[in-house]
Design a protein around this motif. Structure first.
Motif, PDB file in Angstrom:
ATOM      1  N   LEU A 150       0.849  -1.185   0.000  1.00  0.00           N
ATOM      2  CA  LEU A 150       0.000   0.000   0.000  1.00  0.00           C
ATOM      3  C   LEU A 150       0.885   1.235   0.000  1.00  0.00           C
ATOM      4  O   LEU A 150       1.697   1.421   0.909  1.00  0.00           O
ATOM      5  CB  LEU A 150      -0.926   0.021   1.221  1.00  0.00           C
ATOM      6  CG  LEU A 150      -2.260  -0.730   1.090  1.00  0.00           C
ATOM      7  CD1 LEU A 150      -2.056  -2.202   0.805  1.00  0.00           C
ATOM      8  CD2 LEU A 150      -3.097  -0.546   2.347  1.00  0.00           C
ATOM      9  N   ASN A 151       0.703   2.080  -1.006  1.00  0.00           N
ATOM     10  CA  ASN A 151       1.558   3.247  -1.186  1.00  0.00           C
ATOM     11  C   ASN A 151       0.995   4.482  -0.494  1.00  0.00           C
ATOM     12  O   ASN A 151       0.698   5.505  -1.134  1.00  0.00           O
ATOM     13  CB  ASN A 151       1.761   3.520  -2.677  1.00  0.00           C
ATOM     14  CG  ASN A 151       2.654   2.497  -3.327  1.00  0.00           C
ATOM     15  OD1 ASN A 151       3.870   2.531  -3.155  1.00  0.00           O
ATOM     16  ND2 ASN A 151       2.068   1.577  -4.057  1.00  0.00           N
ATOM     17  N   GLY A 152       0.872   4.419   0.807  1.00  0.00           N
ATOM     18  CA  GLY A 152       0.359   5.526   1.596  1.00  0.00           C
ATOM     19  C   GLY A 152      -0.187   5.014   2.908  1.00  0.00           C
ATOM     20  O   GLY A 152      -0.334   3.802   3.117  1.00  0.00           O
ATOM     21  N   ALA A 153      -0.505   5.942   3.789  1.00  0.00           N
ATOM     22  CA  ALA A 153      -0.971   5.570   5.116  1.00  0.00           C
ATOM     23  C   ALA A 153      -2.471   5.296   5.110  1.00  0.00           C
ATOM     24  O   ALA A 153      -3.236   5.952   4.416  1.00  0.00           O
ATOM     25  CB  ALA A 153      -0.653   6.686   6.107  1.00  0.00           C
ATOM     26  N   ARG A 170       2.329 -11.768   2.004  1.00  0.00           N
ATOM     27  CA  ARG A 170       2.591 -10.659   2.928  1.00  0.00           C
ATOM     28  C   ARG A 170       1.977  -9.378   2.391  1.00  0.00           C
ATOM     29  O   ARG A 170       2.040  -9.121   1.184  1.00  0.00           O
ATOM     30  CB  ARG A 170       4.104 -10.415   3.100  1.00  0.00           C
ATOM     31  CG  ARG A 170       4.843 -11.529   3.816  1.00  0.00           C
ATOM     32  CD  ARG A 170       5.272 -12.638   2.893  1.00  0.00           C
ATOM     33  NE  ARG A 170       6.196 -12.201   1.851  1.00  0.00           N
ATOM     34  CZ  ARG A 170       6.375 -12.859   0.702  1.00  0.00           C
ATOM     35  NH1 ARG A 170       5.663 -13.941   0.424  1.00  0.00           N
ATOM     36  NH2 ARG A 170       7.255 -12.412  -0.192  1.00  0.00           N
ATOM     37  N   LEU A 171       1.404  -8.590   3.272  1.00  0.00           N
ATOM     38  CA  LEU A 171       0.904  -7.256   2.936  1.00  0.00           C
ATOM     39  C   LEU A 171       1.630  -6.257   3.816  1.00  0.00           C
ATOM     40  O   LEU A 171       1.656  -6.411   5.039  1.00  0.00           O
ATOM     41  CB  LEU A 171      -0.606  -7.158   3.141  1.00  0.00           C
ATOM     42  CG  LEU A 171      -1.282  -5.837   2.757  1.00  0.00           C
ATOM     43  CD1 LEU A 171      -2.737  -6.073   2.348  1.00  0.00           C
ATOM     44  CD2 LEU A 171      -1.232  -4.799   3.884  1.00  0.00           C
ATOM     45  N   ALA A 172       2.216  -5.227   3.210  1.00  0.00           N
ATOM     46  CA  ALA A 172       2.949  -4.209   3.954  1.00  0.00           C
ATOM     47  C   ALA A 172       2.286  -2.860   3.750  1.00  0.00           C
ATOM     48  O   ALA A 172       1.979  -2.475   2.616  1.00  0.00           O
ATOM     49  CB  ALA A 172       4.413  -4.157   3.518  1.00  0.00           C
ATOM     50  N   ALA A 173       2.070  -2.144   4.853  1.00  0.00           N
ATOM     51  CA  ALA A 173       1.408  -0.842   4.789  1.00  0.00           C
ATOM     52  C   ALA A 173       1.826  -0.009   5.987  1.00  0.00           C
ATOM     53  O   ALA A 173       2.299  -0.548   7.005  1.00  0.00           O
ATOM     54  CB  ALA A 173      -0.114  -1.012   4.777  1.00  0.00           C
ATOM     55  N   VAL A 174       1.638   1.313   5.867  1.00  0.00           N
ATOM     56  CA  VAL A 174       1.776   2.200   7.020  1.00  0.00           C
ATOM     57  C   VAL A 174       0.387   2.366   7.618  1.00  0.00           C
ATOM     58  O   VAL A 174      -0.518   2.914   6.985  1.00  0.00           O
ATOM     59  CB  VAL A 174       2.354   3.563   6.617  1.00  0.00           C
ATOM     60  CG1 VAL A 174       2.383   4.500   7.824  1.00  0.00           C
ATOM     61  CG2 VAL A 174       3.758   3.404   6.040  1.00  0.00           C
ATOM     62  N   VAL A 175       0.207   1.855   8.823  1.00  0.00           N
ATOM     63  CA  VAL A 175      -1.091   1.900   9.502  1.00  0.00           C
ATOM     64  C   VAL A 175      -1.021   2.941  10.615  1.00  0.00           C
ATOM     65  O   VAL A 175      -0.107   2.913  11.446  1.00  0.00           O
ATOM     66  CB  VAL A 175      -1.461   0.514  10.078  1.00  0.00           C
ATOM     67  CG1 VAL A 175      -2.811   0.580  10.782  1.00  0.00           C
ATOM     68  CG2 VAL A 175      -1.499  -0.530   8.960  1.00  0.00           C
ATOM     69  N   VAL A 176      -1.987   3.856  10.606  1.00  0.00           N
ATOM     70  CA  VAL A 176      -2.022   4.937  11.589  1.00  0.00           C
ATOM     71  C   VAL A 176      -3.042   4.611  12.674  1.00  0.00           C
ATOM     72  O   VAL A 176      -4.216   4.381  12.388  1.00  0.00           O
ATOM     73  CB  VAL A 176      -2.382   6.276  10.918  1.00  0.00           C
ATOM     74  CG1 VAL A 176      -2.442   7.393  11.954  1.00  0.00           C
ATOM     75  CG2 VAL A 176      -1.373   6.617   9.826  1.00  0.00           C
ATOM     76  N   GLU A 177      -2.567   4.600  13.914  1.00  0.00           N
ATOM     77  CA  GLU A 177      -3.439   4.385  15.067  1.00  0.00           C
ATOM     78  C   GLU A 177      -3.090   5.411  16.129  1.00  0.00           C
ATOM     79  O   GLU A 177      -1.904   5.598  16.443  1.00  0.00           O
ATOM     80  CB  GLU A 177      -3.269   2.972  15.624  1.00  0.00           C
ATOM     81  CG  GLU A 177      -3.726   1.879  14.668  1.00  0.00           C
ATOM     82  CD  GLU A 177      -3.431   0.491  15.184  1.00  0.00           C
ATOM     83  OE1 GLU A 177      -2.555   0.351  16.081  1.00  0.00           O
ATOM     84  OE2 GLU A 177      -4.053  -0.468  14.693  1.00  0.00           O
ATOM     85  N   ASN A 178      -4.123   6.097  16.651  1.00  0.00           N
ATOM     86  CA  ASN A 178      -3.913   7.137  17.666  1.00  0.00           C
ATOM     87  C   ASN A 178      -2.907   8.191  17.208  1.00  0.00           C
ATOM     88  O   ASN A 178      -2.086   8.680  17.988  1.00  0.00           O
ATOM     89  CB  ASN A 178      -3.456   6.511  18.985  1.00  0.00           C
ATOM     90  CG  ASN A 178      -4.460   5.526  19.545  1.00  0.00           C
ATOM     91  OD1 ASN A 178      -5.667   5.790  19.542  1.00  0.00           O
ATOM     92  ND2 ASN A 178      -3.972   4.378  20.015  1.00  0.00           N
ATOM     93  N   ALA A 201       6.558   5.341  11.069  1.00  0.00           N
ATOM     94  CA  ALA A 201       6.693   5.937   9.741  1.00  0.00           C
ATOM     95  C   ALA A 201       5.578   6.952   9.551  1.00  0.00           C
ATOM     96  O   ALA A 201       4.446   6.726   9.976  1.00  0.00           O
ATOM     97  CB  ALA A 201       6.621   4.869   8.653  1.00  0.00           C
ATOM     98  N   ALA A 202       5.906   8.057   8.905  1.00  0.00           N
ATOM     99  CA  ALA A 202       4.917   9.094   8.617  1.00  0.00           C
ATOM    100  C   ALA A 202       4.912   9.372   7.122  1.00  0.00           C
ATOM    101  O   ALA A 202       5.908   9.823   6.561  1.00  0.00           O
ATOM    102  CB  ALA A 202       5.245  10.379   9.384  1.00  0.00           C
ATOM    103  N   VAL A 203       3.796   9.041   6.472  1.00  0.00           N
ATOM    104  CA  VAL A 203       3.634   9.282   5.041  1.00  0.00           C
ATOM    105  C   VAL A 203       2.226   9.806   4.791  1.00  0.00           C
ATOM    106  O   VAL A 203       1.336   9.637   5.630  1.00  0.00           O
ATOM    107  CB  VAL A 203       3.872   7.996   4.212  1.00  0.00           C
ATOM    108  CG1 VAL A 203       5.312   7.547   4.310  1.00  0.00           C
ATOM    109  CG2 VAL A 203       2.934   6.888   4.644  1.00  0.00           C
ATOM    110  N   PRO A 204       1.992  10.443   3.646  1.00  0.00           N
ATOM    111  CA  PRO A 204       0.653  10.954   3.348  1.00  0.00           C
ATOM    112  C   PRO A 204      -0.387   9.838   3.283  1.00  0.00           C
ATOM    113  O   PRO A 204      -0.082   8.679   2.964  1.00  0.00           O
ATOM    114  CB  PRO A 204       0.827  11.633   1.988  1.00  0.00           C
ATOM    115  CG  PRO A 204       2.272  11.991   1.919  1.00  0.00           C
ATOM    116  CD  PRO A 204       2.973  10.867   2.627  1.00  0.00           C
ATOM    117  N   VAL A 205      -1.617  10.218   3.571  1.00  0.00           N
ATOM    118  CA  VAL A 205      -2.732   9.268   3.567  1.00  0.00           C
ATOM    119  C   VAL A 205      -3.018   8.814   2.143  1.00  0.00           C
ATOM    120  O   VAL A 205      -2.969   9.595   1.189  1.00  0.00           O
ATOM    121  CB  VAL A 205      -3.976   9.922   4.182  1.00  0.00           C
ATOM    122  CG1 VAL A 205      -5.204   9.036   4.006  1.00  0.00           C
ATOM    123  CG2 VAL A 205      -3.742  10.218   5.653  1.00  0.00           C
TER     124      VAL A 205
END
Length: 217
Positions: A150-153, A170-178, A201-205
């Motif tokens: 996933l190319n984004g958060a 495998r699935l890799a993503a930036v997941v935002v919680e809290n 990691a911090a990337v655009p949504v």
């Protein structure tokens, strides 16, 4: 060596390798793909900076280090079939095409999808194809996939995507919680889906992943 080739080498040597990216295949792929071809011409000179680059309104190429960490976490192998979710202008698909057997690049924006297809054709990446569609829906008909990127958060990875993983996938993503983003890897094994976090990691949504509003009285 051209200025852009030197910039790629510098990106890998100064941004990628010193920051916990030890997979040589990832480093080689990042060094071989001309990132400047996937950004608007006015941004060519900054294509290799360690930051997210806006390639269309609200759509970004992830900063190189975060993308490298995602790729390493997904452990992409040479015989893998990959679903690249939110490929924007095609850079991520081009890198994955160097790493995997085949890449299905999914993009919801028609103009970006056309740009990505042309850029991949220009590079001769004939093992990657761009499909226009809903990012959160994936492309079940082309699956199952060994790897999904996933190319984004996102705040949540939908089951529509995890359900398209092959055995051992495998699935890799930036997941935002809290308010905090973390690279998270999901793995499908023997009918179970497990996950673990790699790093902050911090990337655009990535658009298109907001929960659908339900009916209520």
């Amino acid at each position: 060596m051209s200025d852009y080739a030197a910039a790629r080498l510098h990106m890998v040597q100064s941004q990628i390798l010193p920051n916990n990216v030890s997979d040589p295949r990832v480093a080689e792929a990042l060094q071989s793909v001309p990132r400047e071809l996937f950004v608007p011409p006015r941004l060519n000179a900054v294509a290799y900076l360690d930051e997210d680059i806006e390639v269309a309104p609200g759509r970004y190429l992830m900063e190189p280090l975060v993308y490298a960490r995602l790729l390493q976490a997904a452990a992409v192998e040479a015989d893998d079939v990959v679903l690249d979710v939110g490929c924007t202008s095609g850079y991520s698909a081009a890198v994955l095409a160097d790493l995997a057997a085949s890449v299905v690049a999914l993009e919801s924006d028609a103009e970006l999808a056309a740009r990505a297809s042309q850029a991949l054709a220009d590079l001769g990446a004939d093992n990657a194809v761009v499909v226009e569609g809903d990012l959160a829906a994936g492309i079940a008909g082309q699956g199952p996939y060994d790897v999904i990127i996933l190319n984004g958060a996102v705040t949540k990875v939908p089951e529509t995507l995890t359900g398209q993983l092959a055995e051992g996938g495998r699935l890799a993503a930036v997941v935002v919680e809290n308010g905090v983003g973390r690279i998270r890897v999901f793995k499908y094994q023997h009918g179970d889906l497990s996950s673990h976090d790699i790093c902050d990691a911090a990337v655009p949504v990535l658009p298109g992943f907001a929960p659908k509003a339900g009916f209520s009285f």
